[in-house]
Design a protein around this motif. Sequence first.
Motif, PDB file in Angstrom:
ATOM      1  N   THR A   1      -4.256  13.055 -15.319  1.00 25.47           N
ATOM      2  CA  THR A   1      -5.611  13.578 -15.483  1.00 25.47           C
ATOM      3  C   THR A   1      -6.469  12.955 -14.393  1.00 25.47           C
ATOM      4  OG1 THR A   1      -6.209  11.805 -17.034  1.00 25.47           O
ATOM      5  CG2 THR A   1      -5.375  13.851 -18.003  1.00 25.47           C
ATOM      6  N   ALA A   2      -7.590  13.537 -14.126  1.00 24.49           N
ATOM      7  CA  ALA A   2      -8.462  13.064 -13.050  1.00 24.49           C
ATOM      8  C   ALA A   2      -8.754  11.571 -13.176  1.00 24.49           C
ATOM      9  CB  ALA A   2      -9.760  13.851 -13.050  1.00 24.49           C
ATOM     10  N   GLY A   3      -8.427  10.829 -12.121  1.00 27.02           N
ATOM     11  CA  GLY A   3      -8.709   9.399 -12.079  1.00 27.02           C
ATOM     12  C   GLY A   3      -7.719   8.510 -12.808  1.00 27.02           C
ATOM     13  N   THR A   4      -6.669   9.073 -13.396  1.00 26.81           N
ATOM     14  CA  THR A   4      -5.640   8.295 -14.094  1.00 26.81           C
ATOM     15  C   THR A   4      -4.370   8.326 -13.258  1.00 26.81           C
ATOM     16  OG1 THR A   4      -6.541   8.932 -16.243  1.00 26.81           O
ATOM     17  CG2 THR A   4      -4.294   8.084 -16.224  1.00 26.81           C
ATOM     18  N   TYR A   5      -3.877   7.141 -12.865  1.00 29.66           N
ATOM     19  CA  TYR A   5      -2.701   7.050 -12.006  1.00 29.66           C
ATOM     20  C   TYR A   5      -1.603   6.284 -12.722  1.00 29.66           C
ATOM     21  CZ  TYR A   5      -6.040   8.708  -8.678  1.00 29.66           C
ATOM     22  OH  TYR A   5      -6.994   9.468  -8.071  1.00 29.66           O
ATOM     23  N   LYS A   6      -0.390   6.803 -12.628  1.00 29.75           N
ATOM     24  CA  LYS A   6       0.785   6.196 -13.241  1.00 29.75           C
ATOM     25  C   LYS A   6       1.874   6.100 -12.188  1.00 29.75           C
ATOM     26  CE  LYS A   6      -0.848   6.485 -17.523  1.00 29.75           C
ATOM     27  NZ  LYS A   6      -0.821   5.490 -18.554  1.00 29.75           N
ATOM     28  N   ALA A   7       2.832   5.202 -12.415  1.00 33.30           N
ATOM     29  CA  ALA A   7       3.968   5.092 -11.500  1.00 33.30           C
ATOM     30  C   ALA A   7       5.238   4.872 -12.299  1.00 33.30           C
ATOM     31  CB  ALA A   7       3.746   3.938 -10.520  1.00 33.30           C
ATOM     32  N   PHE A   8       6.318   5.473 -11.794  1.00 35.81           N
ATOM     33  CA  PHE A   8       7.615   5.391 -12.439  1.00 35.81           C
ATOM     34  C   PHE A   8       8.709   5.251 -11.388  1.00 35.81           C
ATOM     35  CE2 PHE A   8       4.792   8.273 -14.718  1.00 35.81           C
ATOM     36  CZ  PHE A   8       4.704   7.635 -15.942  1.00 35.81           C
ATOM     37  N   SER A   9       9.866   4.773 -11.814  1.00 38.19           N
ATOM     38  CA  SER A   9      11.023   4.751 -10.938  1.00 38.19           C
ATOM     39  C   SER A   9      11.349   6.182 -10.549  1.00 38.19           C
ATOM     40  CB  SER A   9      12.219   4.133 -11.676  1.00 38.19           C
ATOM     41  OG  SER A   9      13.412   4.363 -10.941  1.00 38.19           O
ATOM     42  N   SER A  10      11.771   6.388  -9.314  1.00 41.05           N
ATOM     43  CA  SER A  10      12.142   7.732  -8.876  1.00 41.05           C
ATOM     44  C   SER A  10      13.626   8.004  -9.104  1.00 41.05           C
ATOM     45  CB  SER A  10      11.784   7.938  -7.397  1.00 41.05           C
ATOM     46  OG  SER A  10      12.507   7.031  -6.591  1.00 41.05           O
ATOM     47  N   LYS A  11      14.294   7.099  -9.811  1.00 42.99           N
ATOM     48  CA  LYS A  11      15.731   7.241 -10.095  1.00 42.99           C
ATOM     49  C   LYS A  11      15.911   7.897 -11.463  1.00 42.99           C
ATOM     50  CE  LYS A  11      19.928   4.483 -10.416  1.00 42.99           C
ATOM     51  NZ  LYS A  11      20.466   3.117 -10.320  1.00 42.99           N
ATOM     52  N   CYS A  12      16.500   9.087 -11.482  1.00 46.46           N
ATOM     53  CA  CYS A  12      16.730   9.815 -12.726  1.00 46.46           C
ATOM     54  C   CYS A  12      17.633   8.996 -13.646  1.00 46.46           C
ATOM     55  CB  CYS A  12      17.367  11.170 -12.434  1.00 46.46           C
ATOM     56  SG  CYS A  12      17.719  12.142 -13.928  1.00 46.46           S
ATOM     57  N   THR A  13      17.305   8.984 -14.911  1.00 46.89           N
ATOM     58  CA  THR A  13      18.078   8.194 -15.882  1.00 46.89           C
ATOM     59  C   THR A  13      19.364   8.891 -16.312  1.00 46.89           C
ATOM     60  OG1 THR A  13      16.777   9.130 -17.703  1.00 46.89           O
ATOM     61  CG2 THR A  13      16.029   7.029 -16.769  1.00 46.89           C
ATOM     62  N   HIS A  14      19.578  10.114 -15.863  1.00 49.19           N
ATOM     63  CA  HIS A  14      20.807  10.825 -16.232  1.00 49.19           C
ATOM     64  C   HIS A  14      21.994  10.315 -15.427  1.00 49.19           C
ATOM     65  CE1 HIS A  14      23.518  14.522 -15.872  1.00 49.19           C
ATOM     66  NE2 HIS A  14      23.701  14.069 -17.095  1.00 49.19           N
ATOM     67  N   GLN A  15      21.967  10.508 -14.112  1.00 47.47           N
ATOM     68  CA  GLN A  15      23.073  10.040 -13.278  1.00 47.47           C
ATOM     69  C   GLN A  15      22.595   9.348 -12.004  1.00 47.47           C
ATOM     70  OE1 GLN A  15      25.939  13.202 -12.673  1.00 47.47           O
ATOM     71  NE2 GLN A  15      26.848  12.821 -14.671  1.00 47.47           N
ATOM     72  N   GLY A  16      21.334   8.937 -11.982  1.00 45.82           N
ATOM     73  CA  GLY A  16      20.838   8.128 -10.879  1.00 45.82           C
ATOM     74  C   GLY A  16      20.392   8.866  -9.630  1.00 45.82           C
TER      75      GLY A  16
ATOM     76  N   ALA B   1       0.848  -1.190   0.000  1.00 44.78           N
ATOM     77  CA  ALA B   1       0.000   0.000   0.000  1.00 44.78           C
ATOM     78  C   ALA B   1       0.883   1.239   0.000  1.00 44.78           C
ATOM     79  CB  ALA B   1      -0.920  -0.001   1.210  1.00 44.78           C
ATOM     80  N   LEU B   2       0.645   2.127  -0.954  1.00 47.15           N
ATOM     81  CA  LEU B   2       1.419   3.356  -1.058  1.00 47.15           C
ATOM     82  C   LEU B   2       0.646   4.563  -0.567  1.00 47.15           C
ATOM     83  CD1 LEU B   2       3.141   3.080  -4.570  1.00 47.15           C
ATOM     84  CD2 LEU B   2       4.202   2.849  -2.329  1.00 47.15           C
ATOM     85  N   ALA B   3      -0.563   4.724  -1.078  1.00 50.59           N
ATOM     86  CA  ALA B   3      -1.297   5.951  -0.789  1.00 50.59           C
ATOM     87  C   ALA B   3      -2.772   5.776  -1.090  1.00 50.59           C
ATOM     88  CB  ALA B   3      -0.738   7.081  -1.649  1.00 50.59           C
ATOM     89  N   LYS B   4      -3.517   6.764  -0.721  1.00 54.66           N
ATOM     90  CA  LYS B   4      -4.916   6.889  -1.123  1.00 54.66           C
ATOM     91  C   LYS B   4      -4.931   7.749  -2.377  1.00 54.66           C
ATOM     92  CE  LYS B   4      -6.657   4.775   2.458  1.00 54.66           C
ATOM     93  NZ  LYS B   4      -7.158   3.412   2.280  1.00 54.66           N
ATOM     94  N   THR B   5      -5.907   7.541  -3.230  1.00 58.12           N
ATOM     95  CA  THR B   5      -5.981   8.316  -4.465  1.00 58.12           C
ATOM     96  C   THR B   5      -6.034   9.820  -4.176  1.00 58.12           C
ATOM     97  OG1 THR B   5      -8.383   7.992  -4.526  1.00 58.12           O
ATOM     98  CG2 THR B   5      -7.024   6.465  -5.837  1.00 58.12           C
ATOM     99  N   ALA B   6      -6.650  10.205  -3.079  1.00 59.74           N
ATOM    100  CA  ALA B   6      -6.750  11.625  -2.718  1.00 59.74           C
ATOM    101  C   ALA B   6      -5.389  12.234  -2.377  1.00 59.74           C
ATOM    102  CB  ALA B   6      -7.707  11.797  -1.542  1.00 59.74           C
TER     103      ALA B   6
ATOM    104  N   ASP C   1      11.072   5.582   0.031  1.00 59.63           N
ATOM    105  CA  ASP C   1      11.338   4.248   0.594  1.00 59.63           C
ATOM    106  C   ASP C   1      11.074   3.136  -0.413  1.00 59.63           C
ATOM    107  OD1 ASP C   1      12.000   5.485   2.946  1.00 59.63           O
ATOM    108  OD2 ASP C   1      10.148   4.957   3.985  1.00 59.63           O
ATOM    109  N   HIS C   2      10.228   3.389  -1.396  1.00 59.45           N
ATOM    110  CA  HIS C   2       9.873   2.375  -2.383  1.00 59.45           C
ATOM    111  C   HIS C   2      10.504   2.651  -3.744  1.00 59.45           C
ATOM    112  CE1 HIS C   2       7.078   0.639   0.458  1.00 59.45           C
ATOM    113  NE2 HIS C   2       6.598   1.850   0.679  1.00 59.45           N
ATOM    114  N   GLY C   3      11.188   3.791  -3.877  1.00 60.22           N
ATOM    115  CA  GLY C   3      11.864   4.120  -5.122  1.00 60.22           C
ATOM    116  C   GLY C   3      10.928   4.386  -6.291  1.00 60.22           C
ATOM    117  N   VAL C   4       9.732   4.899  -5.982  1.00 60.98           N
ATOM    118  CA  VAL C   4       8.758   5.184  -7.041  1.00 60.98           C
ATOM    119  C   VAL C   4       8.144   6.565  -6.859  1.00 60.98           C
ATOM    120  CG1 VAL C   4       8.140   2.758  -7.440  1.00 60.98           C
ATOM    121  CG2 VAL C   4       6.788   4.120  -5.855  1.00 60.98           C
ATOM    122  N   VAL C   5       7.619   7.064  -7.966  1.00 61.45           N
ATOM    123  CA  VAL C   5       6.830   8.284  -7.952  1.00 61.45           C
ATOM    124  C   VAL C   5       5.492   7.936  -8.597  1.00 61.45           C
ATOM    125  CG1 VAL C   5       7.917   9.106 -10.082  1.00 61.45           C
ATOM    126  CG2 VAL C   5       6.701  10.718  -8.652  1.00 61.45           C
ATOM    127  N   VAL C   6       4.402   8.305  -7.940  1.00 66.05           N
ATOM    128  CA  VAL C   6       3.054   8.045  -8.462  1.00 66.05           C
ATOM    129  C   VAL C   6       2.480   9.376  -8.902  1.00 66.05           C
ATOM    130  CG1 VAL C   6       0.735   7.199  -7.936  1.00 66.05           C
ATOM    131  CG2 VAL C   6       2.732   6.032  -6.975  1.00 66.05           C
TER     132      VAL C   6
END
Length: 151
Positions: free
Chosen positions: A85-100, A59-64, A76-81
């Motif tokens: 747009t309203a109601g659309t959720y995405k997640a990505f690594s929080s590690k920058c691809t340039h130099q980490g 469990a990461l968060a509530k949609t709100a 702590d989980h190495g992600v950004v959520v």
Amino acid sequence: MTSPSLHPAAGPARRTVMAAAGAAGLAAALTACGSDDDSSAGADTGSGSAGSAQGGGTALAKTADIPEGGGKIFKDHGVVVTQPTAGTYKAFSSKCTHQGCAVGSVANGVIVCPCHHSEFSVTDGSVKKGPATQALAAAEITVSGEEIKLV
């Protein structure tokens, strides 16, 4: 005259030990990563629909908790959520691809790395401003009701 070849077994034995240590380390890392294929079957991969979460997940968060047009970093989980747009959720690594470096903020439709100011899209993780040249890696999440879980 002294030559390093007086002890020919020392070189190969050292390489063998180092190769074995490397293989053991790789095996440990892969085991720690694990694969939970059963729980991800049918799970929402962050495509935006509020699909049903089947099985476990962290469990990461509530949609709100995720602002529209922005997002939230979970160090702590190495992600950004994000919520592009309203109601659309995405997640990505929080590690920058340039130099980490770890990304530092999310606002106005971009994820920003504080080290060299690369910017990434909250919609698909693509590079909006360099020096980074590669998109942030997608992470798998599920959204069930008001709960967002990392798969």
